[in-house]
Design a protein around this motif. Structure first.
Motif, PDB file in Angstrom:
ATOM      1  N   TYR A 187     -21.852  27.232 -17.806  1.00  0.00           N
ATOM      2  CA  TYR A 187     -21.328  25.974 -18.350  1.00  0.00           C
ATOM      3  C   TYR A 187     -22.446  25.192 -19.021  1.00  0.00           C
ATOM      4  CZ  TYR A 187     -19.672  21.209 -18.690  1.00  0.00           C
ATOM      5  OH  TYR A 187     -19.364  19.967 -19.158  1.00  0.00           O
ATOM      6  N   THR A 188     -22.268  24.907 -20.310  1.00  0.00           N
ATOM      7  CA  THR A 188     -23.337  24.319 -21.108  1.00  0.00           C
ATOM      8  C   THR A 188     -22.876  23.053 -21.819  1.00  0.00           C
ATOM      9  OG1 THR A 188     -24.230  26.542 -21.498  1.00  0.00           O
ATOM     10  CG2 THR A 188     -25.009  24.784 -22.944  1.00  0.00           C
ATOM     11  N   GLU A 189     -23.688  22.022 -21.677  1.00  0.00           N
ATOM     12  CA  GLU A 189     -23.527  20.812 -22.477  1.00  0.00           C
ATOM     13  C   GLU A 189     -24.705  20.684 -23.441  1.00  0.00           C
ATOM     14  OE1 GLU A 189     -21.296  18.366 -18.853  1.00  0.00           O
ATOM     15  OE2 GLU A 189     -23.223  17.682 -19.611  1.00  0.00           O
ATOM     16  N   HIS A 190     -25.922  20.721 -22.874  1.00  0.00           N
ATOM     17  CA  HIS A 190     -27.123  20.492 -23.679  1.00  0.00           C
ATOM     18  C   HIS A 190     -28.248  21.480 -23.371  1.00  0.00           C
ATOM     19  CE1 HIS A 190     -28.033  18.779 -19.813  1.00  0.00           C
ATOM     20  NE2 HIS A 190     -29.298  18.568 -20.156  1.00  0.00           N
ATOM     21  N   THR A 191     -27.970  22.516 -22.600  1.00  0.00           N
ATOM     22  CA  THR A 191     -29.026  23.385 -22.099  1.00  0.00           C
ATOM     23  C   THR A 191     -29.114  24.737 -22.817  1.00  0.00           C
ATOM     24  OG1 THR A 191     -27.493  23.908 -20.296  1.00  0.00           O
ATOM     25  CG2 THR A 191     -29.284  22.366 -19.822  1.00  0.00           C
ATOM     26  N   PHE A 192     -28.817  24.728 -24.118  1.00  0.00           N
ATOM     27  CA  PHE A 192     -29.157  25.856 -24.983  1.00  0.00           C
ATOM     28  C   PHE A 192     -30.143  25.324 -26.016  1.00  0.00           C
ATOM     29  CE2 PHE A 192     -28.691  28.470 -28.800  1.00  0.00           C
ATOM     30  CZ  PHE A 192     -28.877  29.737 -28.266  1.00  0.00           C
ATOM     31  N   ALA A 193     -31.151  26.110 -26.326  1.00  0.00           N
ATOM     32  CA  ALA A 193     -32.253  25.639 -27.177  1.00  0.00           C
ATOM     33  C   ALA A 193     -31.865  25.686 -28.657  1.00  0.00           C
ATOM     34  CB  ALA A 193     -33.501  26.475 -26.919  1.00  0.00           C
ATOM     35  N   TYR A 194     -30.991  24.778 -29.062  1.00  0.00           N
ATOM     36  CA  TYR A 194     -30.602  24.688 -30.473  1.00  0.00           C
ATOM     37  C   TYR A 194     -31.808  24.262 -31.317  1.00  0.00           C
ATOM     38  CZ  TYR A 194     -25.746  24.977 -28.881  1.00  0.00           C
ATOM     39  OH  TYR A 194     -24.562  25.394 -28.322  1.00  0.00           O
ATOM     40  N   LYS A 195     -32.027  24.962 -32.409  1.00  0.00           N
ATOM     41  CA  LYS A 195     -33.249  24.794 -33.210  1.00  0.00           C
ATOM     42  C   LYS A 195     -33.429  23.376 -33.720  1.00  0.00           C
ATOM     43  CE  LYS A 195     -33.234  29.619 -34.736  1.00  0.00           C
ATOM     44  NZ  LYS A 195     -33.070  30.544 -35.904  1.00  0.00           N
ATOM     45  N   ASN A 196     -32.359  22.732 -34.154  1.00  0.00           N
ATOM     46  CA  ASN A 196     -32.474  21.424 -34.798  1.00  0.00           C
ATOM     47  C   ASN A 196     -32.246  20.251 -33.854  1.00  0.00           C
ATOM     48  OD1 ASN A 196     -32.926  22.707 -37.272  1.00  0.00           O
ATOM     49  ND2 ASN A 196     -30.721  22.805 -37.719  1.00  0.00           N
ATOM     50  N   HIS A 197     -32.194  20.521 -32.546  1.00  0.00           N
ATOM     51  CA  HIS A 197     -31.809  19.450 -31.615  1.00  0.00           C
ATOM     52  C   HIS A 197     -32.717  19.424 -30.389  1.00  0.00           C
ATOM     53  CE1 HIS A 197     -28.208  18.853 -34.045  1.00  0.00           C
ATOM     54  NE2 HIS A 197     -28.095  20.166 -34.056  1.00  0.00           N
ATOM     55  N   LYS A 198     -34.001  19.552 -30.614  1.00  0.00           N
ATOM     56  CA  LYS A 198     -34.963  19.622 -29.515  1.00  0.00           C
ATOM     57  C   LYS A 198     -34.929  18.377 -28.640  1.00  0.00           C
ATOM     58  CE  LYS A 198     -39.830  20.568 -28.475  1.00  0.00           C
ATOM     59  NZ  LYS A 198     -41.165  20.866 -29.043  1.00  0.00           N
ATOM     60  N   VAL A 199     -34.663  17.225 -29.237  1.00  0.00           N
ATOM     61  CA  VAL A 199     -34.664  15.988 -28.466  1.00  0.00           C
ATOM     62  C   VAL A 199     -33.632  16.021 -27.346  1.00  0.00           C
ATOM     63  CG1 VAL A 199     -32.981  14.806 -29.961  1.00  0.00           C
ATOM     64  CG2 VAL A 199     -34.661  13.462 -28.665  1.00  0.00           C
ATOM     65  N   VAL A 200     -32.590  16.813 -27.535  1.00  0.00           N
ATOM     66  CA  VAL A 200     -31.515  16.886 -26.542  1.00  0.00           C
ATOM     67  C   VAL A 200     -31.920  17.720 -25.327  1.00  0.00           C
ATOM     68  CG1 VAL A 200     -29.157  17.700 -26.149  1.00  0.00           C
ATOM     69  CG2 VAL A 200     -29.722  16.529 -28.270  1.00  0.00           C
ATOM     70  N   TRP A 201     -32.657  18.789 -25.560  1.00  0.00           N
ATOM     71  CA  TRP A 201     -32.917  19.749 -24.477  1.00  0.00           C
ATOM     72  C   TRP A 201     -34.384  19.877 -24.063  1.00  0.00           C
ATOM     73  CZ3 TRP A 201     -36.435  23.078 -26.370  1.00  0.00           C
ATOM     74  CH2 TRP A 201     -36.404  23.421 -27.724  1.00  0.00           C
ATOM     75  N   GLU A 202     -35.292  19.165 -24.686  1.00  0.00           N
ATOM     76  CA  GLU A 202     -36.721  19.442 -24.504  1.00  0.00           C
ATOM     77  C   GLU A 202     -37.197  19.279 -23.060  1.00  0.00           C
ATOM     78  OE1 GLU A 202     -39.169  16.884 -26.848  1.00  0.00           O
ATOM     79  OE2 GLU A 202     -37.929  15.112 -26.481  1.00  0.00           O
ATOM     80  N   ASN A 203     -36.538  18.474 -22.271  1.00  0.00           N
ATOM     81  CA  ASN A 203     -36.950  18.306 -20.872  1.00  0.00           C
ATOM     82  C   ASN A 203     -36.046  19.043 -19.885  1.00  0.00           C
ATOM     83  OD1 ASN A 203     -39.092  16.496 -21.561  1.00  0.00           O
ATOM     84  ND2 ASN A 203     -37.576  14.871 -21.831  1.00  0.00           N
ATOM     85  N   SER A 204     -35.250  19.987 -20.388  1.00  0.00           N
ATOM     86  CA  SER A 204     -34.218  20.608 -19.548  1.00  0.00           C
ATOM     87  C   SER A 204     -34.410  22.095 -19.293  1.00  0.00           C
ATOM     88  CB  SER A 204     -32.839  20.389 -20.189  1.00  0.00           C
ATOM     89  OG  SER A 204     -32.585  19.017 -20.369  1.00  0.00           O
ATOM     90  N   SER A 205     -35.509  22.686 -19.787  1.00  0.00           N
ATOM     91  CA  SER A 205     -35.733  24.138 -19.634  1.00  0.00           C
ATOM     92  C   SER A 205     -34.486  24.926 -20.036  1.00  0.00           C
ATOM     93  CB  SER A 205     -36.104  24.487 -18.198  1.00  0.00           C
ATOM     94  OG  SER A 205     -37.300  23.855 -17.810  1.00  0.00           O
ATOM     95  N   PRO A 206     -34.059  24.817 -21.289  1.00  0.00           N
ATOM     96  CA  PRO A 206     -32.776  25.414 -21.696  1.00  0.00           C
ATOM     97  C   PRO A 206     -32.822  26.935 -21.772  1.00  0.00           C
ATOM     98  CG  PRO A 206     -33.967  24.674 -23.615  1.00  0.00           C
ATOM     99  CD  PRO A 206     -34.782  24.230 -22.428  1.00  0.00           C
ATOM    100  N   MET A 207     -31.647  27.541 -21.820  1.00  0.00           N
ATOM    101  CA  MET A 207     -31.538  28.967 -22.110  1.00  0.00           C
ATOM    102  C   MET A 207     -31.876  29.181 -23.591  1.00  0.00           C
ATOM    103  SD  MET A 207     -30.606  30.280 -19.211  1.00  0.00           S
ATOM    104  CE  MET A 207     -30.270  31.956 -19.753  1.00  0.00           C
ATOM    105  N   THR A 208     -32.625  30.221 -23.871  1.00  0.00           N
ATOM    106  CA  THR A 208     -32.961  30.544 -25.253  1.00  0.00           C
ATOM    107  C   THR A 208     -32.039  31.638 -25.769  1.00  0.00           C
ATOM    108  OG1 THR A 208     -34.548  32.281 -24.663  1.00  0.00           O
ATOM    109  CG2 THR A 208     -35.371  29.997 -24.779  1.00  0.00           C
ATOM    110  N   ALA A 209     -32.029  31.822 -27.089  1.00  0.00           N
ATOM    111  CA  ALA A 209     -31.210  32.882 -27.687  1.00  0.00           C
ATOM    112  C   ALA A 209     -31.623  34.246 -27.144  1.00  0.00           C
ATOM    113  CB  ALA A 209     -31.355  32.839 -29.209  1.00  0.00           C
ATOM    114  N   GLU A 210     -32.927  34.452 -26.991  1.00  0.00           N
ATOM    115  CA  GLU A 210     -33.412  35.740 -26.485  1.00  0.00           C
ATOM    116  C   GLU A 210     -32.948  35.996 -25.057  1.00  0.00           C
ATOM    117  OE1 GLU A 210     -35.571  34.387 -29.881  1.00  0.00           O
ATOM    118  OE2 GLU A 210     -35.304  33.383 -27.928  1.00  0.00           O
ATOM    119  N   GLU A 211     -32.968  34.957 -24.224  1.00  0.00           N
ATOM    120  CA  GLU A 211     -32.513  35.117 -22.844  1.00  0.00           C
ATOM    121  C   GLU A 211     -31.024  35.433 -22.787  1.00  0.00           C
ATOM    122  OE1 GLU A 211     -35.554  32.252 -20.291  1.00  0.00           O
ATOM    123  OE2 GLU A 211     -33.887  31.336 -21.383  1.00  0.00           O
ATOM    124  N   ILE A 212     -30.240  34.753 -23.617  1.00  0.00           N
ATOM    125  CA  ILE A 212     -28.807  35.017 -23.646  1.00  0.00           C
ATOM    126  C   ILE A 212     -28.545  36.463 -24.066  1.00  0.00           C
ATOM    127  CG2 ILE A 212     -26.656  34.507 -24.880  1.00  0.00           C
ATOM    128  CD1 ILE A 212     -27.285  32.473 -22.734  1.00  0.00           C
TER     129      ILE A 212
END
Length: 632
Positions: A182-207
């Motif tokens: 379940y994801t709201e802000h925890t995927f590392a979207y390239k243009n939206h770092k301010v949203v996830w930068e402190n959340s250790s998001p899932m990356t595209a490679e990890e997915i």
């Protein structure tokens, strides 16, 4: 097309038989019977077990596959395995064991994989009990085509890859075939770092790595991105404020709220979702996508108010939902969405495209969401029933509610021919509960997703100890189950939280103003305290041998001690003027500070064993807020 594979393996015949293998089977099969009680059972010695375990690792099924084992010194017998996709129900498998042969037939490769899990459980019985392989026939197939587990990674906890791999292995062994994060802000979207930068998001490679790992285990990793409500972690940043339905506080059914939901009438809200979908979805091979759209509590109370007044709130919701669905279809996927909003506008359900799938959730013990299932049946829509673990807002679990919720969802879902059964594991308000206390509901729910059977609950303690905790002493599951029932001793009304979490999280709220806390009394809290202490005493004698055994003991003790602190705070409030935390005597507050402070430090240390560091500051901060309130 029917394929057949013959593998040679070693078995010996020996007299004697025990039917205690029943308790080793999860999910419990639809149909199981002794082939011939007069037959001599097949004995499974160490080498035979090894051969069958090698068989379970075979991934390709074709007539040229062979398994060659050297130095066989006993009589050889055969294992016959085939795939029949025409005559068997979806995902069905058939196992027959007699004194000479084991035969396996599956509807698909996935079905063969499920048969393997059952055989592994029979072999586990043989090795543990030192008994023969029983001569049985098993005919089995699932009640629900899709059987899923959804883990919340947006309420502070984002698990490490190692944690996720272990969880996927467990789900696969239990015949689960769908997994969502379940994801709201925890995927590392390239243009939206301010949203996830402190959340250790899932990356595209990890997915992408998880997707491969899941597919190898016949699990569909379904992408999940909430797209309407629950957008707080986006809208709290001023860069996105123009997309918010409510920029200032409004009164909702939840109470005061702002910056929670997107404004569906703003074209830029949809444009943001287009951008996110374009980046997220190529990392998944699944044909499905969960777009969320639940609990849009601010809709019609802010910027969309004029349009909602003109068209109706349901119509505005539906129009936005349909736009999202069109975008999902352009990406070659089918839409899943939470069904809680559209059921309030039943006259619009029939307008939903028939390729959309409603996820009908409900978390009370009755699974009262079942009353809505007929609406989707009448509209010709596929739907899932979605119960939950009830571990959120609990610290140590809410077993009584969870087990009934999971049971009734299975019964009602089967009655109305639900396409799927999705177990949800949320992390509301700090995600304070550890993974260890979610295991009982997870295990029971996965079993019910395949086949509701009363034997599963009866054997749950054994199954947890044997397959999850690997505790031959039997005390890990006993202690954790006892903790999960402790909240019933408080005798307060059932709700979305237990008394222990309510005290720690709602320490500023009036106790008499909330339907659960106003029923709290000292006697009930003291009885719960006794139960938790008794469970901790049992845990001292636990001997888990699983890979995560060390953290299981530590995190369970930590959660139990936090629950005890909630009890101590509750008792102190009940003695204080106006039952207020603020009015607790200073000397009692000093005791509470001395108790909570080391618990917070230990909480931080344990967090990083299973989870990435992002989110810890926010989660621990909620406990630190209470600590600072004491100090005031």
């Amino acid at each position: 097309m029917k394929k057949t594979l013959y593998i040679i393996f070693l078995i010996l015949s020996l007299s004697g038989y025990s039917n205690s293998f029943d308790k080793y089977l999860i999910p419990f099969p639809k149909n199981i019977k002794i082939v011939d009680e007069n037959n001599k059972p097949v004995y499974c010695d160490a080498e035979a077990v090894e051969v069958l375990e090698i068989f379970t690792s075979i991934k390709e099924y074709n007539s040229t596959s062979k398994l060659i084992l050297p130095n066989l010194i006993y009589d050889l017998h055969s294992l016959k395995m085939g795939i029949d996709s025409i005559n068997l129900p979806t995902q069905a498998y058939y196992i027959k064991i007699d004194k000479n042969t084991i035969s396996i037939l599956g509807q698909s490769e996935a079905a063969i994989f499920y048969a393997k899990q059952t055989i592994l459980q029979l072999l586990s019985y043989c090795k543990t009990e030192k008994q023969p392989i029983p001569c049985v026939s098993i005919k089995d197939y699932p009640d629900f085509e899709r059987r899923g587990y959804m883990l919340d990674i947006s309420r502070d906890k984002v698990p490490t890859m190692e944690t996720l791999y272990s969880l996927i292995d467990l789900l696969a062994s239990l015949k689960i075939n769908e997994f969502q994060l379940y994801t709201e802000h925890t995927f590392a979207y390239k243009n939206h770092k301010v949203v996830w930068e402190n959340s250790s998001p899932m990356t595209a490679e990890e997915i992408q790595e998880l997707d491969i790992y899941c597919k190898e285990r016949y699990i569909d990793l379904v992408p999940n991105q909430n797209s309407f409500g629950h957008m707080e972690n986006w809208l709290k940043h001023d860069e996105y404020l123009e997309l918010a339905e409510c920029t200032t506080t409004v009164k909702t059914i939840w109470g005061p709220s702002k910056r929670h939901s997107l404004d569906p009438t703003n074209p830029k809200s949809f444009e943001l979702m287009q951008e996110l979908y374009n980046e997220l979805l190529p990392n998944f091979t699944s044909e499905y996508f969960n777009i969320g759209c639940d609990e849009t509590v601010e809709l019609g109370l802010g910027r969309s108010a004029p349009q909602c007044k003109k068209q109706g709130k349901g119509r505005v919701y539906l129009d936005y939902l349909l736009k999202l669905n069109e975008e999902v279809n352009k990406q070659g996927k089918k839409t899943q969405f939470w069904g809680d909003i559209i059921v309030n506008h039943p006259e619009l359900i029939d307008e939903l495209p028939k390729n959309m799938i409603a996820l009908v959730w409900g978390y009370d013990d009755k699974f009262s969401a079942g009353k809505d299932l007929s609406k989707f049946v009448a509209a010709g829509l596929d739907f899932y029933v979605c119960p939950g673990t009830s571990a959120w807002n609990s610290l140590i679990g809410r077993n009584q509610n969870a087990f009934e919720n999971l049971k009734n969802a299975a019964i009602q879902g089967k009655k109305y021919f639900a396409k799927g059964y999705l177990i949800t594991s949320w992390g509301d308000n700090g995600h304070w509960q550890p993974m260890s206390v979610t295991y009982p509901a997870l295990l029971l729910g996965t079993a019910y997703a395949w086949n509701y059977n009363e034997n599963t609950l009866k054997n749950l303690e054994f199954l947890l100890n044997h397959y999850v905790f690997k505790d031959n002493a039997g005390n890990t599951a006993k202690a954790i189950l006892k903790l999960g029932y402790a909240e019933t001793k408080t005798n307060i009304p059932n709700g979305n939280a237990n008394a222990f979490h309510l005290m720690l999280y709602r320490y500023k709220w009036t106790m008499d103003g909330f339907y659960q806390t106003k029923e709290l009394n000292i006697e009930g809290l003291e009885e719960a305290e006794k139960e938790i202490i008794a469970a901790l005493d049992i845990l001292k004698d636990a001997k888990p041998q699983s890979k995560d055994s060390a953290i299981i003991i530590s995190e369970t003790e930590q959660a139990a001690n936090l629950a005890l602190h909630g009890i101590h705070l509750g008792i102190a409030r009940l003695y204080a003027k106006d039952k207020s935390t603020e009015n607790i005597p200073k000397e009692v507050k000093k005791e509470l500070i001395a108790e909570l402070n080391p618990l917070i430090e230990n909480y931080k240390k344990l967090w990083i064993v299973r989870n990435k560091p992002g989110g810890l500051k926010d989660s621990a901060g909620k406990l630190e807020n209470l600590l600072n309130y004491y100090k005031k």
